[in-house]
Enzyme design. Structure first.
Site, mmCIF file in Angstrom:
data_model
loop_
_atom_site.group_PDB
_atom_site.id
_atom_site.type_symbol
_atom_site.label_atom_id
_atom_site.label_comp_id
_atom_site.label_asym_id
_atom_site.label_seq_id
_atom_site.Cartn_x
_atom_site.Cartn_y
_atom_site.Cartn_z
ATOM 1 N N THR A 46 0.796 -1.223 0.000
ATOM 2 C CA THR A 46 0.000 0.000 0.000
ATOM 3 C C THR A 46 0.830 1.275 0.000
ATOM 4 O O THR A 46 0.289 2.355 -0.235
ATOM 5 C CB THR A 46 -0.941 -0.001 1.223
ATOM 6 O OG1 THR A 46 -1.916 1.020 1.084
ATOM 7 C CG2 THR A 46 -0.164 0.212 2.508
ATOM 8 N N TYR A 47 2.130 1.182 0.255
ATOM 9 C CA TYR A 47 2.958 2.386 0.272
ATOM 10 C C TYR A 47 3.036 2.975 -1.131
ATOM 11 O O TYR A 47 3.622 2.371 -2.039
ATOM 12 C CB TYR A 47 4.363 2.088 0.791
ATOM 13 C CG TYR A 47 4.434 1.642 2.239
ATOM 14 C CD1 TYR A 47 3.355 1.801 3.108
ATOM 15 C CD2 TYR A 47 5.589 1.053 2.743
ATOM 16 C CE1 TYR A 47 3.428 1.385 4.418
ATOM 17 C CE2 TYR A 47 5.669 0.641 4.069
ATOM 18 C CZ TYR A 47 4.583 0.810 4.905
ATOM 19 O OH TYR A 47 4.659 0.396 6.210
#
Length: 311
Positions: A46-47
């Site tokens: 998700t980064y």
């Protein structure tokens, strides 16, 4: 699996916020970490919606056999109902995407980013266990959750014969010590490695923020969690003692804050970096020794607070 005492966290690599950095600035940080003996790198799908994994994968592609790669799964990766969580469907899709972005055939450590209240833990652990047997993952770990949830997961693994969580990436620093009540004693009792995130309280414990001054900097202005979680009067009480002790010892406040982690029996605090100096400073903290009196001095002002970081 042997990891360096410092882990380089890669949330700062990407383009999701103004304070994050792209590959041209991330590459020298990663390469310097390798030079200094850091072999542990932590990221998440998700980064920056996968951009962090892409950066890490490109820079470390030719160092794969020398490093430990860790990533995570759970958070939203799309707008559909199956684009988040810890279901078999979501995990099975996301491991393939993470491996592609990281340019590798397997992950050394695959972690659940948070607890999924909508998926039975049996389904999650079964899926992760299958990934290990398929050779896509070597070990599994967890991140912030309640201690009863971690206990349930460990018990479920033992009951069903599944691989268990070998690490806990929890929220822990001198300004947030609520994990000392239950999670940390549980992990030590069950021999689960502790690899906390935010060991410097999102930069608050570096000494750059002072009581009574208007905070400045790109990260302060663009990251709401930094502003919301710290800057209480009690946080400044702790920070000021860290700054004072650092001055007396001839080191930096960040090095004192990290040395405190190592004194507490942490396996490897996860350090975010946007400059080469940040990783150099972190590795140098390994040489800083704190006496029991010094530990008590910087811990003394801590004030209990509401639990944060589990959602």
């Amino acid at each position: 699996m042997k990891v360096s005492r410092i882990c380089l966290g890669c949330w700062s690599f990407g383009n999701e916020s103004d304070w994050m950095i792209e590959i041209d600035r991330a590459r020298p940080i990663i390469e310097r970490a390798l030079d200094l003996g850091v072999n542990f790198f932590d990221t998440a799908n998700t980064y920056s919606k996968g951009r962090s994994e892409e950066i890490v994968g490109e820079v470390l592609e030719h160092h794969r056999m020398d490093v430990i790669l860790a990533s995570k799964v759970y958070n939203e990766m799309g707008k559909g109902p199956n684009d988040r969580g810890l279901s078999r469907l979501h995990i099975s899709r996301q491991i393939g995407e993470s491996l592609r972005r990281l340019r590798t055939d397997n992950l050394d450590l695959y972690q659940i980013h948070r607890w999924d209240y909508s998926t039975p833990i049996e389904e999650t652990l079964s899926t992760l266990n299958d990934l290990i047997h398929a050779g896509k993952v070597n070990y599994i770990g967890a991140s912030s959750m309640w201690a009863w949830q971690m206990a349930e997961a460990l018990w479920t693994s033992e009951r069903l014969g599944y691989a268990r969580f070998e690490s806990m990436q929890n929220h822990y620093n001198l300004c947030y010590r609520e994990e000392e009540r239950e999670m940390i004693p549980l992990c030590k009792d069950q021999q689960v490695s502790l690899i906390p995130y935010s060991p410097l309280a999102r930069g608050f414990l570096t000494g750059k923020y002072r009581r009574g001054e208007n905070p400045e900097g790109v990260r302060y202005k663009s990251e709401s969690l930094l502003r919301e979680r710290f800057f209480r009067p009690g946080d400044f009480d702790v920070s000021e003692r860290v700054v004072e002790l650092a001055r007396n010892k001839g080191v930096t406040p960040a090095q004192v804050a990290l040395a405190w982690h190592l004194h507490k029996g942490i396996t490897a605090p996860i350090i975010g970096a946007t400059k080469v100096e940040h990783i150099e400073e972190a590795v140098a903290s390994l040489d800083v020794r704190l006496t029991s009196d010094e530990v008590r001095y910087i811990e003394e002002p801590y004030q209990p607070r509401a639990v944060i970081g589990h959602t």
